[in-house]
Design an enzyme around this catalytic site. Structure first.
Site, PDB file in Angstrom:
ATOM      1  N   SER A  96       0.828  -1.216   0.000  1.00  0.00           N
ATOM      2  CA  SER A  96       0.000   0.000   0.000  1.00  0.00           C
ATOM      3  C   SER A  96       0.861   1.265   0.000  1.00  0.00           C
ATOM      4  O   SER A  96       0.615   2.197  -0.781  1.00  0.00           O
ATOM      5  CB  SER A  96      -0.972   0.000   1.182  1.00  0.00           C
ATOM      6  OG  SER A  96      -0.300  -0.217   2.394  1.00  0.00           O
ATOM      7  N   HIS A 122      -1.813  -8.895   1.740  1.00  0.00           N
ATOM      8  CA  HIS A 122      -1.483  -7.646   2.446  1.00  0.00           C
ATOM      9  C   HIS A 122      -2.614  -7.368   3.449  1.00  0.00           C
ATOM     10  O   HIS A 122      -2.899  -8.199   4.318  1.00  0.00           O
ATOM     11  CB  HIS A 122      -1.286  -6.536   1.403  1.00  0.00           C
ATOM     12  CG  HIS A 122      -0.755  -5.236   1.939  1.00  0.00           C
ATOM     13  ND1 HIS A 122      -0.051  -5.115   3.111  1.00  0.00           N
ATOM     14  CD2 HIS A 122      -0.825  -3.960   1.441  1.00  0.00           C
ATOM     15  CE1 HIS A 122       0.287  -3.850   3.319  1.00  0.00           C
ATOM     16  NE2 HIS A 122      -0.187  -3.125   2.314  1.00  0.00           N
ATOM     17  N   HIS A 136       6.042 -12.842   6.855  1.00  0.00           N
ATOM     18  CA  HIS A 136       6.219 -11.435   6.492  1.00  0.00           C
ATOM     19  C   HIS A 136       7.315 -11.300   5.431  1.00  0.00           C
ATOM     20  O   HIS A 136       8.245 -12.107   5.389  1.00  0.00           O
ATOM     21  CB  HIS A 136       6.605 -10.589   7.715  1.00  0.00           C
ATOM     22  CG  HIS A 136       6.314  -9.136   7.523  1.00  0.00           C
ATOM     23  ND1 HIS A 136       7.225  -8.272   6.970  1.00  0.00           N
ATOM     24  CD2 HIS A 136       5.204  -8.404   7.763  1.00  0.00           C
ATOM     25  CE1 HIS A 136       6.682  -7.068   6.891  1.00  0.00           C
ATOM     26  NE2 HIS A 136       5.451  -7.123   7.369  1.00  0.00           N
ATOM     27  N   ARG A 195       3.737  -5.174  16.617  1.00  0.00           N
ATOM     28  CA  ARG A 195       2.328  -4.763  16.568  1.00  0.00           C
ATOM     29  C   ARG A 195       1.438  -5.899  17.061  1.00  0.00           C
ATOM     30  O   ARG A 195       0.372  -5.667  17.635  1.00  0.00           O
ATOM     31  CB  ARG A 195       1.938  -4.353  15.137  1.00  0.00           C
ATOM     32  CG  ARG A 195       2.748  -3.171  14.606  1.00  0.00           C
ATOM     33  CD  ARG A 195       2.466  -2.927  13.136  1.00  0.00           C
ATOM     34  NE  ARG A 195       2.866  -4.049  12.297  1.00  0.00           N
ATOM     35  CZ  ARG A 195       2.703  -4.115  10.978  1.00  0.00           C
ATOM     36  NH1 ARG A 195       2.136  -3.107  10.327  1.00  0.00           N
ATOM     37  NH2 ARG A 195       3.110  -5.168  10.289  1.00  0.00           N
ATOM     38  N   ASP A 242      -1.753  -8.782  11.656  1.00  0.00           N
ATOM     39  CA  ASP A 242      -3.121  -9.212  11.353  1.00  0.00           C
ATOM     40  C   ASP A 242      -3.552 -10.441  12.146  1.00  0.00           C
ATOM     41  O   ASP A 242      -4.749 -10.734  12.222  1.00  0.00           O
ATOM     42  CB  ASP A 242      -3.251  -9.505   9.854  1.00  0.00           C
ATOM     43  CG  ASP A 242      -2.940  -8.283   9.025  1.00  0.00           C
ATOM     44  OD1 ASP A 242      -3.398  -7.191   9.406  1.00  0.00           O
ATOM     45  OD2 ASP A 242      -2.223  -8.404   8.017  1.00  0.00           O
TER      46      ASP A 242
END
Ligand code: NMX
Ligand code: MLT
Length: 473
Positions: A277, A307, A353, A362, A408
């Site tokens: 992105s 993504h 990743h 995160r 995620d």
């Protein structure tokens, strides 16, 4: 018109600070800052010339220094490991994870102003940090919150453009359509049509970027309410900050959900420049497409399952585990389910990743949030079990470079716990957050005069001939 709004917003902000000057901590702050310091635009105006000089010097002194070797593997393998972009707002270390202008996530949690004592960072503070490289004071952040509220005006035709789509259209399609419709108000496009000088590109880019960041929560919450809450829309609450307001407009009023949204928006905002992105936004922006066009393009990349859509895929996958095996699943059952997924030719969403080689920080901060607010939630327990079960299996596959969970793997169970259960919507939340990072860098792209992005591509014929010649030489 938007410029004028900015001026009136500034005088309102200045008077707000004057009002606050009776508060003891604000008085101390006021003694050390000039009034222009609460205005983000003025701060940037001061910073830009020195950064332009810095880049000029870097190029003049070190322009020919080599940064590495490009291999055939890199050209075929999605440019992994190839350094090829300038991105100022954040930097990713494969082992340690993201740093926003040098600050890790735990450091941001400690240093950035919060809505309440020991609370999660306010995303406005992160925006300030990304743009200026400086940790803002609470007064500065409050001023920016107000500026964003002032800019949060969405014309009716944006909602009409969304309404033209079937209500069943994917939320990311509806969201990106809304962002495209917002483009009609681009200040950059207008200024370019009038013949603005290159040296001033950053100014209308700043206007568009801040307005876009301010407006996307309204568009996103419109999509949510349209799809899942019978079109009953909730107006913005002028007393709330960016993250709290977004949660409020979606229809969630619990203070914990507001805190979650602040954390969520902060940590998803930026992940250096090479992710799909961010890179798309930067690439499209390099053609001098305005921030709305650039960010809409970025959203279409975020909507891919490898993504941003992975956050949707994770919750759907976790729910499919529960549907098949129940909530009290044993480790062996879970292992079997993971293998079943892999053997059917699918990826395990939320793991792996392109750059990270350890657990995503995160993921860790969301885990800490869960331990604090929902330690007994069955889906959180399942996510914790997956943290134990999945990495050894992916390692056993032998080809996965990073078996650890990414951002995620965790976000869905937190949202689900607080009532935002519609997994198909999750990537829109990621998109709102990513506007902060992509738009901040777009301002710097124009301020630094970065050129059109245009790498060289080659064919398989070209590669084969090149390699043959290289071998013979
Ligand atoms: N499950 C199964 N296989 C995997 C996984 C996974 N989670 N991760 C990597 N692999 C496979 C990958 O498909 C590739 O297989 P093949 O050679 O047969 O094509 C092989 O392992 C090597 O891939 P890597 O070099 O480790 O990973 P790459 O950099 O190509 O891709 C991802 C990175 C993130 C696309 C990949 O790890 C993945 O598909 N993960 C699951 C989807 C996901 O969670 N995406 C979200 C990423 C974070 N975000 O928000 O954007
Ligand atoms: C992101 O936040 O953009 C993802 O982790 C993907 C990436 O960094 O490549």
């Amino acid at each position: 018109m938007v410029f004028l709004k900015g001026v009136s917003a500034l005088s309102r902000l200045t008077s707000r600070v004057k009002q606050h000057s009776s508060l003891s901590n604000s008085v101390r702050w006021l003694q050390t800052q000039t009034s222009s310091d609460i205005d983000l635009h003025s701060q940037l105006k001061e910073l830009i010339p020195e950064q332009q000089e810095r880049l000029k010097k870097l190029r003049a002194e070190h322009g020919k220094v080599q940064l590495g070797t490009i291999t055939v593997d890199m050209v075929i393998g999605g440019m992994r490991g190839m350094t090829g972009l300038l991105w100022e707002t954040s930097l990713l270390d494969p082992d340690e994870g993201i740093r926003f202008r040098g600050l890790s996530i735990p450091e941001c949690q400690k240093l950035l102003p919060a809505a309440k004592p020991d609370g999660e960072p306010l995303p406005e503070g992160l925006l300030w940090l990304l743009l200026t490289g400086k940790v803002p004071s609470k007064v500065q952040v409050d001023a920016l919150s107000q500026e964003l509220r002032d800019r949060a005006v969405v014309p009716d035709y944006v909602f009409k453009a969304i309404d033209a789509l079937p209500v069943s259209a994917h939320p990311m399609t509806q969201f990106a359509t809304g962002v495209m419709a917002l483009q009609v108000q681009s200040e950059f496009q207008k200024a370019y049509e009038k013949g603005i000088s290159k040296t001033k590109y950053w100014e209308p880019t700043y206007e568009d970027a801040l307005s876009l960041i301010a407006r996307v929560p309204l568009v996103a919450s419109y999509v949510y309410r349209r799809m899942y809450k019978d079109g009953k829309f909730i107006p913005m609450d002028d007393s709330l900050d960016y993250g709290g307001n977004f949660s409020h407009m979606l229809g969630f009023s619990s203070p914990q959900m507001h805190e979650l949204m602040r954390l969520y928006v902060t940590i998803h905002s930026d992940h250096e420049g090479g992710n799909v992105s961010a890179h798309t936004g930067h690439l499209v922006g390099s053609a001098l497409s305005d921030p709305y066009l650039s960010f809409a393009a970025a959203l279409n990349g975020l909507a891919g399952p490898l993504h941003g859509l992975a956050n949707q895929e994770v919750l759907l996958w976790i729910k499919s585990v529960v549907d098949e095996c129940g909530e009290n699943i044993s480790k062996d059952q879970l292992k079997n389910y993971v293998w079943k997924t892999l053997n059917s030719g699918k990826v395990v969403p939320g793991f792996g990743h392109g750059v990270l080689r350890k657990t995503d920080p995160r993921y860790m901060c969301q885990r800490e949030f869960a331990l604090k607010h929902l330690p007994d939630d069955p889906l959180f327990k399942l996510v914790s079990q997956l943290y134990e079960v999945v990495p050894p299996i992916l390692t056993e596959l032998g080809k996965v470079k990073n078996p650890w969970p990414n951002v995620d793997a965790h976000s869905g169970v937190l949202l689900n716990y607080f009532g935002l259960t519609e997994a198909r919507y999750y990537t829109v939340l990621f998109g709102v957050s990513r506007s902060i990072g992509i738009c901040s860098q777009l301002i710097w792209d124009r301020a630094l005069g970065l050129p059109l992005e245009r790498p060289k591509s080659v064919t398989m014929d070209w590669l084969e001939n090149y390699c043959k010649k290289a071998k013979a030489a």
